[in-house]
Write a protein that holds these residues in place. Structure first.
Motif, PDB file in Angstrom:
ATOM      1  N   THR A 308       0.974  -1.435   0.011  1.00 52.61           N
ATOM      2  CA  THR A 308      -0.119  -0.020  -0.036  1.00 52.61           C
ATOM      3  C   THR A 308       0.453   1.286  -0.395  1.00 52.61           C
ATOM      4  O   THR A 308       0.680   2.045  -0.467  1.00 52.61           O
ATOM      5  N   PHE A 309       2.148   1.035   0.303  1.00 51.52           N
ATOM      6  CA  PHE A 309       2.769   2.306   0.685  1.00 51.52           C
ATOM      7  C   PHE A 309       3.141   2.797  -0.625  1.00 51.52           C
ATOM      8  O   PHE A 309       3.494   3.926  -1.339  1.00 51.52           O
ATOM      9  N   ALA A 312       1.018   4.011  -3.033  1.00 53.68           N
ATOM     10  CA  ALA A 312       0.848   5.266  -2.471  1.00 53.68           C
ATOM     11  C   ALA A 312       2.023   6.379  -2.755  1.00 53.68           C
ATOM     12  O   ALA A 312       1.868   7.859  -3.403  1.00 53.68           O
ATOM     13  N   SER A 348      -3.454  11.956  -1.646  1.00 58.11           N
ATOM     14  CA  SER A 348      -3.598  13.621  -1.283  1.00 58.11           C
ATOM     15  C   SER A 348      -1.927  13.670  -1.483  1.00 58.11           C
ATOM     16  O   SER A 348      -0.916  12.712  -0.919  1.00 58.11           O
ATOM     17  N   ASP A 351      -0.970  11.985   2.293  1.00 57.23           N
ATOM     18  CA  ASP A 351      -0.321  11.273   1.760  1.00 57.23           C
ATOM     19  C   ASP A 351       0.855  10.412   1.105  1.00 57.23           C
ATOM     20  O   ASP A 351       1.252   9.664   1.168  1.00 57.23           O
ATOM     21  N   SER A 354       4.112  11.371   2.904  1.00 53.90           N
ATOM     22  CA  SER A 354       4.032  10.463   3.746  1.00 53.90           C
ATOM     23  C   SER A 354       4.785   8.632   3.760  1.00 53.90           C
ATOM     24  O   SER A 354       5.661   8.418   5.004  1.00 53.90           O
ATOM     25  N   ALA A 355       4.091   8.543   2.683  1.00 59.54           N
ATOM     26  CA  ALA A 355       4.989   7.009   2.346  1.00 59.54           C
ATOM     27  C   ALA A 355       6.054   7.583   2.609  1.00 59.54           C
ATOM     28  O   ALA A 355       7.354   6.645   2.743  1.00 59.54           O
ATOM     29  N   LEU A 356       7.082   8.315   1.759  1.00 61.17           N
ATOM     30  CA  LEU A 356       8.331   8.495   1.109  1.00 61.17           C
ATOM     31  C   LEU A 356       9.113   8.604   2.433  1.00 61.17           C
ATOM     32  O   LEU A 356       9.955   8.257   2.744  1.00 61.17           O
ATOM     33  N   GLN A 357       8.457   9.910   3.048  1.00 59.90           N
ATOM     34  CA  GLN A 357       8.976  10.025   4.124  1.00 59.90           C
ATOM     35  C   GLN A 357       8.773   9.076   5.441  1.00 59.90           C
ATOM     36  O   GLN A 357       9.689   9.476   6.300  1.00 59.90           O
ATOM     37  N   LEU A 358       8.125   7.774   5.444  1.00 59.89           N
ATOM     38  CA  LEU A 358       8.672   6.837   6.162  1.00 59.89           C
ATOM     39  C   LEU A 358       9.981   5.681   5.730  1.00 59.89           C
ATOM     40  O   LEU A 358       9.791   4.819   6.181  1.00 59.89           O
ATOM     41  N   ARG A 359       9.622   5.855   4.250  1.00 62.17           N
ATOM     42  CA  ARG A 359      10.245   4.729   3.542  1.00 62.17           C
ATOM     43  C   ARG A 359      12.194   4.248   4.156  1.00 62.17           C
ATOM     44  O   ARG A 359      12.588   2.838   4.197  1.00 62.17           O
ATOM     45  N   PRO A 360      12.388   5.883   4.783  1.00 61.85           N
ATOM     46  CA  PRO A 360      14.233   4.297   5.195  1.00 61.85           C
ATOM     47  C   PRO A 360      13.539   3.883   7.076  1.00 61.85           C
ATOM     48  O   PRO A 360      14.230   2.974   6.791  1.00 61.85           O
ATOM     49  N   LYS A 361      13.170   4.437   7.480  1.00 59.98           N
ATOM     50  CA  LYS A 361      12.464   3.490   8.415  1.00 59.98           C
ATOM     51  C   LYS A 361      12.074   2.019   8.183  1.00 59.98           C
ATOM     52  O   LYS A 361      12.637   1.761   8.799  1.00 59.98           O
ATOM     53  N   VAL A 363      12.413   0.761   5.708  1.00 58.69           N
ATOM     54  CA  VAL A 363      14.151  -0.038   5.023  1.00 58.69           C
ATOM     55  C   VAL A 363      14.817  -0.344   6.445  1.00 58.69           C
ATOM     56  O   VAL A 363      15.016  -2.188   6.357  1.00 58.69           O
ATOM     57  N   THR A 418      13.129  -1.512  -1.548  1.00 60.15           N
ATOM     58  CA  THR A 418      14.982  -0.687  -2.212  1.00 60.15           C
ATOM     59  C   THR A 418      15.698  -1.894  -2.150  1.00 60.15           C
ATOM     60  O   THR A 418      16.687  -1.728  -3.429  1.00 60.15           O
TER      61      THR A 418
END
Lengths: 472, 61
Positions: A308-309, A312, A348, A351, A354-361, A363, A418
Motif C-alpha cells: 500500500t505504501f 501511494a 493527497s 499521503d 508520508s509514504a516517502l517520509q517513512l520509507r527509510p524507517k 527499510v 529498495t
C-alpha cells in the motif's frame, strides 16, 4: 546449432578468441529474429544496418589487436525505453511512437563502451505500466514456452526475446516487478538491482522513487556481466549511488552455497498460491539444501502494508509524469494504462509524502529484522500458474486490478524496500511453463546473490532447458 | 445544490478511478497508522541513500 544458442559469456569469449566474428553473431541474431519473432512479437524494431556496422567496428578493432571490452561484439536488444540520440524510442506507446531523444541513456552508453552491439527495441507494456505483456499499440507479446500464455511485464519483449534466443540478454526496467516477472514467466535470470545501483539517466521514467534498471539473461554469469557493465555512479544522475560496485562477474564465477543461511519467507508469499507452483519453490529449497545451504524460517511481516505504501508513491508519481498527456490526449492511452494513472491523481500530497517520509524507517526495520536471521531471503517470484493471454486481456474492465495484484504480489514489496531481487527458474516446470524463485539481500548485496545463484544454477541446470519453438 | 466544479479541471477522468483511489487511500491510511511513529517531524525522505549505505555496512558479512 545456431550461434544464438550460446550463452552471452560464451559468445563474448568466442569473439574475443577469434572463434567467430561479431558479424557472424549479429547475422545469426538477425536470422533468428526473422524466424521466431512473427510468432512472438517480442522485437518491435530491428536496426540491422546499425547492428552490422557496430559488429564490423568491433571486428576491425580486434583485428588490429585493440581491446573490445568484456561484452565485445555481442548483439543485445533492449526494452524500447532507453534513449539513444536520434534513435526511435517508443516506450511501447502511441504517444511516443515517433519520439527521437537527443541524448543517450547512461546504461546504453556503458554497454556500448563494453563492446555490446545494439540490435533493436523490444516490446513492452505501454510506458512500462503493466504486469502481463499486453500492448494495445504494438500488439501483445507472446511467451516462447507457450504462445497462448503471457510473458509477464512490463519488460515483456526482454523476457520473450531472450528466452527465444533472439538476443543474448536484454535490459528491462522494474518498478513493481517488471524485470523479475517476465524473467520468471519466460524461464530466465532477472535482476532488479538495489534502488540506486544503476543510473536512470536517459531512461523513460514511470515512478522515480521506485524505478530500477537491470538485465534479463539465460544464466547467472551473463546477468553479472551485464550488471558489471552498467552499475556505478553517474554524474548525470544524482540519484545514482556513489558506492563502488562489487566484482559481480567474480562472484558469479565463484559459486558458493555452503553455510549460507537462506531465509524461507512463507505467510504472505504463500497466500493465494497455486500448489504446483509452491511445490516448485520447495524443490528449489531442497536443491539449495543439497548444496550446503542452511534453511531457516523467517517471519517477514505483513507485506500487504508495504504494497500500500508502494501504491501511494507509484500512483502520484506516474500521474505527475503523465498529467499533460492525460489532459490533452487521453484517448491515445491504452485502457489499463489510463485507468492506473488516473488513480494516482486522487492521492493527497500528504499521503504521498508520508509514504516517502517513512520509507527509510520501514527499510531499516525490515532489514534489521530479516537479515539478522538470514543472509538471503527466498520467496516465489510469482505463486500462480502462468495466465493465458486471452483470460487476462481485460483492459481496464472489471477485475483488472485483481490480475495486476495477483501477478505482482510477490515482487512489488522489494521496490518500496529498495532491495536487490534476483529471479531464478525452479528445477522443474508447471504445466509446461517455467516457475521461479526470488532471492533478495540487504542493500547492495548483488554479489552475494550471484554467488549463491551460480551454485544453484550449477546444481539445477535450468539453463539447459530450451522452450519449444516453431518457425525455424 | 451539488457542487459541480470538477475536481481536476480540464481532465476527463474515469469515475471508476475515483472509487478505486478512495479504496486505495483508505487502505494506505490504515497501513500508515499501523506502521508510523506518533510524529514524522524528525524524519527525512531524502536520507534513503544514507540509510541504504548504513544497512549495507551494518548487515553485510
Amino acid at each position: 546449432m545456431s550461434l544464438m544458442d550460446l550463452t552471452l559469456a560464451d559468445a563474448a569469449a568466442g569473439v574475443q578468441s577469434g572463434a567467430f566474428t561479431s558479424r557472424a553473431l549479429t547475422e545469426a541474431a538477425l536470422e533468428r529474429i526473422e524466424a521466431r519473432n512473427p510468432a512472438l512479437n517480442a522485437v518491435i524494431r530491428v536496426e540491422a544496418e546499425t547492428a552490422l556496422a557496430g559488429a564490423d567496428a568491433v571486428d576491425r578493432t580486434r583485428a588490429v589487436g585493440g581491446a573490445i571490452g568484456p561484452l565485445g561484439g555481442v548483439p543485445l536488444a533492449h526494452k524500447d525505453m532507453f534513449y539513444r540520440a536520434g534513435g526511435l524510442t517508443t516506450c511501447g506507446s502511441k504517444i511516443r511512437r515517433d519520439f527521437r531523444p537527443d541524448y543517450i541513456a547512461t546504461v546504453l552508453e556503458r554497454l556500448g563502451a563494453s563492446g555490446a552491439v545494439y540490435l533493436g527495441g523490444l516490446n513492452m507494456a505501454e510506458f512500462a505500466f503493466g504486469p502481463t505483456g499486453h500492448n494495445e499499440h504494438f500488439g501483445n507479446c507472446r511467451n516462447p514456452w507457450n504462445t497462448d500464455h503471457v510473458t509477464g511485464g512490463s519488460s515483456s519483449g526482454s523476457g520473450s526475446a531472450t528466452a527465444a534466443r533472439m538476443t543474448f540478454g536484454a535490459l528491462g526496467s522494474d518498478t513493481g516487478g517488471s524485470i523479475r516477472l517476465p524473467a520468471a514467466l519466460c524461464g530466465l535470470v532477472g535482476l532488479k538491482p538495489t534502488q540506486t545501483r544503476v543510473s536512470r539517466y536517459g531512461v523513460m521514467g514511470l515512478s522515480f522513487s521506485l524505478d530500477t534498471v537491470g538485465p534479463l539473461t539465460r544464466t547467472v554469469l551473463d546477468n553479472a556481466l551485464m550488471l558489471q557493465a552498467i552499475a556505478g555512479e553517474d554524474v548525470n544522475d544524482p540519484t545514482a549511488s556513489r558506492r563502488a560496485p562489487e566484482d559481480y562477474t567474480a562472484a558469479a564465477r565463484t559459486p558458493n552455497a555452503k553455510g549460507v543461511r537462506i531465509g524461507v519467507a512463507r505467510g504472505y508469499f504463500e497466500k493465494h498460491g497455486d500448489a504446483d507452483s509452491l511445490a516448485e519453490r520447495d524443490a528449489a529449497l531442497a536443491a539449495f539444501k543439497g548444496i550446503g545451504a542452511e534453511l531457516v524460517e523467517v517471519d517477514v511481516g505483513d507485506m500487504t502494508q508495504i504494497n500500500t505504501f508502494a501504491a501511494a508513491v507509484m500512483g502520484p508519481e506516474a500521474a505527475t509524469l503523465h498529467a499533460g498527456w492525460l489532459r490533452d490526449q487521453p484517448d491515445d492511452y491504452g485502457q489499463q494504462m489510463r485507468a492506473r494513472c488516473e488513480i494516482g491523481f486522487q492521492f493527497s500530497g500528504v499521503d504521498y509524502l508520508s509514504a516517502l517520509q517513512l520509507r527509510p524507517k520501514i527499510v531499516a526495520d525490515f532489514c534489521n529484522r530479516v537479515f539478522s536471521q538470514c543472509d538471503v531471503l527466498l520467496a516465489p517470484t510469482f505463486n500462480i500458474q502462468t495466465p493465458r493471454i486471452d483470460e487476462t486481456d481485460i483492459g481496464s474492465g472489471q477485475g483488472f486490478e485483481r490480475v495486476v495484484a495477483s501477478l505482482s504480489r510477490c515482487t512489488r514489496p522489494l521496490n518500496f524496500l529498495t532491495l536487490p531481487g534476483l529471479a531464478l527458474p525452479t528445477p522443474g516446470l508447471v504445466e509446461g511453463m517455467p516457475a521461479s524463485i526470488q532471492l533478495s539481500a540487504p542493500p547492495f548485496g548483488e554479489a552475494r546473490l550471484y554467488r549463491l545463484a551460480a551454485a544453484y544454477e550449477a546444481e539445477v541446470q535450468y539453463h539447459q532447458r530450451v522452450p519449444p519453438m516453431s518457425g525455424d | 445544490m451539488a457542487d459541480e466544479t470538477p475536481k481536476f479541471p480540464g481532465y476527463a477522468l474515469d469515475t471508476a478511478a475515483q472509487a478505486r483511489a478512495e479504496k486505495a487511500q483508505a487502505v494506505f491510511r490504515e497501513a500508515f497508522a499501523n506502521l508510523a511513529p506518533p510524529s514524522l517531524f524528525d524524519t527525512e525522505p531524502q536520507a534513503i541513500e544514507t540509510a541504504l549505505n548504513k544497512l549495507a555496512g551494518d548487515v553485510a558479512p
